[in-house]
Design a protein around this motif. Structure first.
Motif, PDB file in Angstrom:
ATOM      1  N   ILE A  70       3.397  10.180 -10.167  1.00 50.77           N
ATOM      2  CA  ILE A  70       2.457   9.220  -9.587  1.00 50.77           C
ATOM      3  C   ILE A  70       1.911   9.793  -8.285  1.00 50.77           C
ATOM      4  N   THR A  71       0.611   9.745  -8.141  1.00 48.24           N
ATOM      5  CA  THR A  71      -0.019  10.209  -6.911  1.00 48.24           C
ATOM      6  C   THR A  71      -0.552   9.016  -6.122  1.00 48.24           C
ATOM      7  N   LEU A  85       4.027   3.634   1.121  1.00 45.41           N
ATOM      8  CA  LEU A  85       4.080   5.065   0.808  1.00 45.41           C
ATOM      9  C   LEU A  85       4.503   5.885   2.036  1.00 45.41           C
ATOM     10  N   SER A  86       3.959   5.538   3.182  1.00 46.59           N
ATOM     11  CA  SER A  86       4.276   6.265   4.421  1.00 46.59           C
ATOM     12  C   SER A  86       5.756   6.140   4.759  1.00 46.59           C
ATOM     13  N   ILE A  87       6.306   4.933   4.600  1.00 43.68           N
ATOM     14  CA  ILE A  87       7.719   4.710   4.906  1.00 43.68           C
ATOM     15  C   ILE A  87       8.608   5.516   3.967  1.00 43.68           C
ATOM     16  N   VAL A  88       8.345   5.412   2.672  1.00 42.36           N
ATOM     17  CA  VAL A  88       9.187   6.086   1.683  1.00 42.36           C
ATOM     18  C   VAL A  88       9.139   7.599   1.875  1.00 42.36           C
ATOM     19  N   LYS A 117      -3.873   3.979  -5.807  1.00 39.01           N
ATOM     20  CA  LYS A 117      -5.091   3.420  -5.219  1.00 39.01           C
ATOM     21  C   LYS A 117      -6.061   2.970  -6.308  1.00 39.01           C
ATOM     22  N   ASP A 118      -6.249   3.807  -7.322  1.00 38.35           N
ATOM     23  CA  ASP A 118      -7.173   3.475  -8.414  1.00 38.35           C
ATOM     24  C   ASP A 118      -6.677   2.266  -9.208  1.00 38.35           C
ATOM     25  N   PHE A 119      -5.361   2.185  -9.429  1.00 43.89           N
ATOM     26  CA  PHE A 119      -4.813   1.064 -10.193  1.00 43.89           C
ATOM     27  C   PHE A 119      -5.001  -0.248  -9.444  1.00 43.89           C
ATOM     28  N   PRO A 169      -6.532  -5.569   1.976  1.00 41.18           N
ATOM     29  CA  PRO A 169      -5.135  -5.818   2.376  1.00 41.18           C
ATOM     30  C   PRO A 169      -4.133  -5.176   1.421  1.00 41.18           C
ATOM     31  N   GLU A 170      -4.453  -5.180   0.118  1.00 38.71           N
ATOM     32  CA  GLU A 170      -3.558  -4.556  -0.871  1.00 38.71           C
ATOM     33  C   GLU A 170      -3.454  -3.050  -0.647  1.00 38.71           C
ATOM     34  N   MET A 171      -4.571  -2.429  -0.258  1.00 40.89           N
ATOM     35  CA  MET A 171      -4.568  -0.996  -0.014  1.00 40.89           C
ATOM     36  C   MET A 171      -3.783  -0.651   1.247  1.00 40.89           C
ATOM     37  N   LEU A 172      -3.896  -1.488   2.270  1.00 39.10           N
ATOM     38  CA  LEU A 172      -3.132  -1.280   3.498  1.00 39.10           C
ATOM     39  C   LEU A 172      -1.633  -1.374   3.220  1.00 39.10           C
TER      40      LEU A 172
END
Length: 250
Positions: free
Chosen positions: A7-8, A162-165, A13-15, A153-156
């Motif tokens: 998964i990228t 992602l940044s945390i993980v 983002k696209d999903f 908001p969903e993208m944020l």
């Protein structure tokens, strides 16, 4: 069910943007289209990358203007919905990018500058990739920054988790801040993570992985802005009408 092994950031983002469009491009391997948001984002990325590559004494508002002019001059107004939109987008990007990025002029160069990282996440049983646009690292601080044309908001939420993980799994460090600047509205979204947020991030990505693997989640978005620039709009509407007719007849 579609078994996902990789998964990228772009997949996720696209999903989120439109599961139905994601199905055409990711599952059916249809040719991807380029819209004005993607082109504008490419310009922003080029400007940010070039700006941070400069020596500190050359990082000033005049240089930002020259970089924007250099990269935006290659953008055709024809990909926009109107010439008015074309000029409004570049005006807002210029104003808010100058306002935010010139504040970084005297700082040391970031540790990561549009660096793509890949790692296997054991809890998710998947290879995951993420690009750190700008990541500043010191003994006392670790700050992740992203400059986006716009973001829902969903993208944020996606970028935050992602940044945390990635920070915890790859760098073994919790970011002091995650900052996302959205340039069409001039907003700076600031998140302050804690170590406890790692599990929340893993849970979020697990749900996203299951959602992508389950084809029943490939439904049409209600985002009118996305529908207007989608290359699959006609096909999507046709299939939606057929589904409605079958449901009515049954």
């Amino acid at each position: 069910m579609n078994q996902i092994q990789t998964i990228t950031e772009e997949n996720l983002k696209d999903f989120i943007t439109c599961p139905y469009k994601f199905y055409f491009e990711f599952i059916e391997k249809r040719k991807k289209s380029i819209n004005w948001r993607q082109v504008a984002q490419h310009v922003v990325n080029k400007v940010v990358y070039s700006f941070y590559q400069l020596p500190a004494e050359h990082r000033h508002s005049g240089k930002v203007l020259r970089l924007i002019d250099e990269y935006w001059s290659k953008v055709s107004p024809q990909i926009f919905e109107s010439r008015i939109q074309y000029y409004l987008v570049i005006a807002k990007i210029t104003d808010y990018l100058m306002e935010n990025i010139t504040a970084e002029s005297k700082r040391t160069p970031p540790l990561f500058l549009f660096e793509k990282l890949n790692t296997y996440i054991e809890e998710l049983e998947v290879d995951l990739s993420l690009t750190f646009d700008v990541a500043e690292w010191s003994d006392s601080s670790f700050v992740i920054k992203k400059y986006l044309v716009d973001a829902s908001p969903e993208m944020l939420t996606l970028y935050y988790h992602l940044s945390i993980v990635f920070s915890e799994k790859v760098l073994k460090r919790t970011p002091k801040r995650v900052e996302v600047v959205t340039l069409l509205d001039g907003m700076k979204h600031v998140f302050t993570p804690t170590k406890e947020d790692l599990q929340e991030g893993l849970n979020y990505l697990q749900v996203m992985k299951y959602s992508i693997e389950d084809s029943s989640n490939y439904f049409k978005t209600n985002n009118v802005n996305e529908c207007n620039i989608c290359p699959f709009l006609e096909e999507c509407d046709h299939e939606a009408r057929e589904f409605t007719q079958k449901k009515y007849l049954s």
